[in-house]
Scaffold this motif. Structure first.
Motif, short mmCIF file in Angstrom:
data_model
loop_
_atom_site.label_atom_id
_atom_site.label_comp_id
_atom_site.label_asym_id
_atom_site.label_seq_id
_atom_site.Cartn_x
_atom_site.Cartn_y
_atom_site.Cartn_z
N ARG A 161 0.61 -1.65 0.11
CA ARG A 161 -0.19 -0.22 -0.16
C ARG A 161 0.83 1.26 -0.26
O ARG A 161 0.34 2.22 -0.54
N ARG A 162 2.14 0.67 0.63
CA ARG A 162 3.13 2.95 1.07
C ARG A 162 3.64 2.57 -0.45
O ARG A 162 3.80 3.73 -1.07
N ARG A 163 4.06 1.69 -1.17
CA ARG A 163 4.85 1.50 -2.01
C ARG A 163 4.13 1.99 -3.11
O ARG A 163 3.77 2.92 -4.07
N LYS A 164 2.37 1.75 -3.40
CA LYS A 164 1.37 1.89 -4.23
C LYS A 164 1.28 3.85 -4.36
O LYS A 164 1.27 4.68 -4.92
N GLU A 165 1.26 4.38 -2.87
CA GLU A 165 1.69 5.40 -2.43
C GLU A 165 2.77 6.59 -2.97
O GLU A 165 2.26 7.25 -3.66
N ARG A 166 3.49 5.83 -2.76
CA ARG A 166 4.11 6.55 -3.45
C ARG A 166 4.85 6.63 -4.33
O ARG A 166 5.30 7.88 -5.87
N ALA A 167 4.29 6.05 -5.48
CA ALA A 167 4.52 5.79 -6.59
C ALA A 167 3.11 6.85 -7.64
O ALA A 167 3.97 6.92 -8.22
N ARG A 168 1.90 6.28 -6.53
CA ARG A 168 1.51 7.58 -7.58
C ARG A 168 1.59 9.20 -7.13
O ARG A 168 1.48 9.49 -7.51
N ALA A 169 2.44 9.36 -5.61
CA ALA A 169 2.96 10.32 -5.27
C ALA A 169 3.58 11.02 -6.40
O ALA A 169 4.07 12.28 -6.74
N GLU A 170 4.60 10.47 -6.91
CA GLU A 170 5.78 10.48 -7.88
C GLU A 170 5.12 11.01 -9.24
O GLU A 170 6.13 11.63 -9.81
N ARG A 171 3.80 10.02 -9.98
CA ARG A 171 3.17 10.62 -10.71
C ARG A 171 3.04 11.81 -10.65
O ARG A 171 1.72 11.67 -11.02
N SER A 172 2.31 12.11 -9.25
CA SER A 172 1.61 13.59 -9.11
C SER A 172 2.05 14.45 -8.57
O SER A 172 2.91 14.81 -8.13
N TRP A 173 1.27 16.16 -8.98
CA TRP A 173 1.99 17.22 -8.16
C TRP A 173 1.05 18.03 -7.16
O TRP A 173 0.49 17.16 -6.93
N LYS A 174 1.68 18.73 -6.56
CA LYS A 174 1.15 19.54 -5.59
C LYS A 174 1.37 20.62 -5.39
O LYS A 174 2.85 20.90 -5.40
N ILE A 175 0.88 21.58 -5.14
CA ILE A 175 0.94 23.06 -4.58
C ILE A 175 1.24 23.61 -2.88
O ILE A 175 -0.08 23.23 -2.90
N GLN A 176 2.28 24.09 -2.41
CA GLN A 176 2.52 24.86 -1.36
C GLN A 176 2.43 26.32 -1.81
O GLN A 176 2.13 27.00 -2.23
#
Length: 110
Positions: free
Chosen positions: A41-56
């Motif tokens: 679950r954590r690996r998938k979450e990290r992989a999804r995060a790496e394919r995404s962006w976020k705004i500060q």
């Protein structure tokens, strides 16, 4: 004990010990599988995060920053942006790319 056989009580005690041993084996296997499931679950979450962006968000005196989803400089409080949303955000005049994670790298035309 007549005839030298094993009593029903002794048989059941041995059976109980055997079943307790089996139960411990199954419980250990369940714990192992739970750990594996959590790691996946954590690996998938990290992989999804790496394919995404976020705004500060913009703070007083600072500009808002666009980060890669896996950038550790800012921990997103809300969901991630997809590629299209990140392109829109980067086109905004008051949002700049993070100089550390270089989010525009993943935004080149496909």
């Amino acid at each position: 004990m007549p005839g030298g056989g094993i009593s029903d009580l002794d048989k059941n005690r041995v059976l109980e010990q055997w079943l307790q041993w089996q139960l411990r084996q199954v419980q250990g296997r369940i714990r192992d599988l739970e750990v594996q499931e959590e790691q996946e679950r954590r690996r998938k979450e990290r992989a999804r995060a790496e394919r995404s962006w976020k705004i500060q968000p913009k703070r007083s005196g600072d500009t808002a920053l666009l980060h890669r989803g896996g950038c550790g400089l800012y921990s997103a409080q809300f969901g991630f942006l997809d590629r299209e949303e990140a392109l829109i955000a980067l086109a905004e005049p008051d949002i700049e790319p993070c100089q550390i994670c270089n989010p525009q790298t993943g935004l080149q035309p496909q």
